[in-house]
Design an enzyme around this catalytic site. Structure first.
Site, PDB file in Angstrom:
ATOM      1  N   SER A  18       0.872  -1.173   0.000  1.00  0.00           N
ATOM      2  CA  SER A  18       0.000   0.000   0.000  1.00  0.00           C
ATOM      3  C   SER A  18       0.913   1.229   0.000  1.00  0.00           C
ATOM      4  CB  SER A  18      -0.910  -0.041   1.235  1.00  0.00           C
ATOM      5  OG  SER A  18      -1.724   1.096   1.303  1.00  0.00           O
ATOM      6  N   TYR A  60      -5.280   8.488  -5.976  1.00  0.00           N
ATOM      7  CA  TYR A  60      -4.318   7.465  -5.533  1.00  0.00           C
ATOM      8  C   TYR A  60      -4.681   6.853  -4.178  1.00  0.00           C
ATOM      9  CZ  TYR A  60       0.341   5.648  -4.196  1.00  0.00           C
ATOM     10  OH  TYR A  60       1.390   4.867  -3.783  1.00  0.00           O
ATOM     11  N   LYS A  85      -5.204   2.722  -2.472  1.00  0.00           N
ATOM     12  CA  LYS A  85      -4.298   2.135  -1.481  1.00  0.00           C
ATOM     13  C   LYS A  85      -5.038   1.820  -0.174  1.00  0.00           C
ATOM     14  CE  LYS A  85      -0.425   2.084  -3.821  1.00  0.00           C
ATOM     15  NZ  LYS A  85       0.211   0.784  -4.130  1.00  0.00           N
TER      16      LYS A  85
END
Length: 305
Positions: free
Chosen positions: A145, A159, A163
């Protein structure tokens, strides 16, 4: 898990953290399957890794495939890899990409692309190896991650969620596979000196740059060593440095612990770390506000000229 003779698959293995993880495992006697899209880069990386062999039996296998596109294709290439090097003992999901920018400036298809690469690109390979791992009652799955998967920051609207998603997948999967002696690790590397990071820095908004500068940039080799060590031990959380340690405790929530000690550390440190965390958040907010005011000032100056 013992690495000598083990079969380790690394996606996104042709550069950055993935490449360093492959080297680290190879140094410890593992057989490696590298998966990435760019064939030339893969072959270069293969040569680089082979320099670190500890015995003449070790093999580095390269497979060029996009892990985020077609599940059946991913399943097939992993079958091939297992036919050549035996069942997968450890899968490291490192394939990932990033786009930074203000929410309204990011192309809509970037949100879809990042979700495909960063999230589904980890789901597909994991799905392809999990049944065998459960049958064999052994295995490790690593999801790489990011610290941006622990807190959402300015510029990371496309983004961060991808993650964060890995964390949810890891927690649910760990509960399923724990009775089978299969362990899941989520790694949260900080800003790391990689080609991807250099590429991302070109388009980072000023706010994101200033916030990032509050912590230092790590070397990929150092991050890889920590991730491999945590994965071998079967730790659920893998973090780097004091910032990483603090973030992992702050965001531990309902995530599984590997030891009673880890649980106690979380209980004891949570309150004080939350206070420190609030100071950080305050400083991030003031960076964003300052940038906004400067921008408005220069815009009104442009208008009056």
């Amino acid at each position: 898990l013992k690495l000598p003779g083990a079969h380790v698959v690394v996606t996104g293995g042709s550069s950055g953290i993935g490449k360093c993880i492959a080297i680290e495992c190879y140094k410890q006697g593992a057989f490696i399957t590298l998966i990435a899209r760019d064939e030339n880069k893969l072959l270069q990386t293969k040569k680089e890794i082979e320099k670190y062999s500890v015995n003449d039996k070790q093999v580095v296998l390269c497979i060029s495939v996009d892990v985020s596109k077609d599940y059946e294709q991913v399943e097939n290439v992993l079958k091939q890899a297992q036919e050549k090097l035996g069942p997968v003992d450890m899968l490291v999901n490192c394939a990932g990409t990033s786009v930074t920018g203000k929410f309204e400036d990011i192309e809509v298809n970037s949100f879809e692309r990042l979700m495909a690469v960063n999230y589904l690109g980890s789901v597909y390979p994991s799905r392809a190896v999990i049944a065998t791992m459960k049958e064999r009652r052994m295995g490790r799955i690593v999801f790489v991650s990011s610290q941006a998967g622990q807190l959402g920051l300015f510029g990371y609207t496309a983004y961060s969620p991808t993650k964060f998603a890995l964390r949810g997948l890891a927690e649910a999967l760990q509960m399923e596979v724990k009775p089978y002696n299969v362990y899941v690790t989520v790694a949260y590397p900080p800003d790391t000196d990689t080609p991807g990071f250099a590429e991302e820095s070109k388009t980072k908004p000023l706010e994101t740059k200033l916030i990032s500068e509050t912590s230092s940039v790590c070397q990929a080799e150092q991050v890889a060593r920590v991730i491999v060590k945590d994965a071998i031990q079967g730790n659920f959380n893998s973090s780097v440095g004091s910032d990483g340690y603090m973030l992992s405790i702050l965001t531990s929530g309902m995530s599984p612990v590997t030891s009673i000690t880890e649980g106690l550390q979380q209980v004891v440190c949570m309150g004080i770390f939350r206070i420190i965390g609030l100071f950080y958040l305050g400083s991030f907010d003031s960076i964003v506000r300052r940038c906004m005011m400067q921008r408005e000032k220069s815009e009104s100056a442009d208008k009056t000229e």
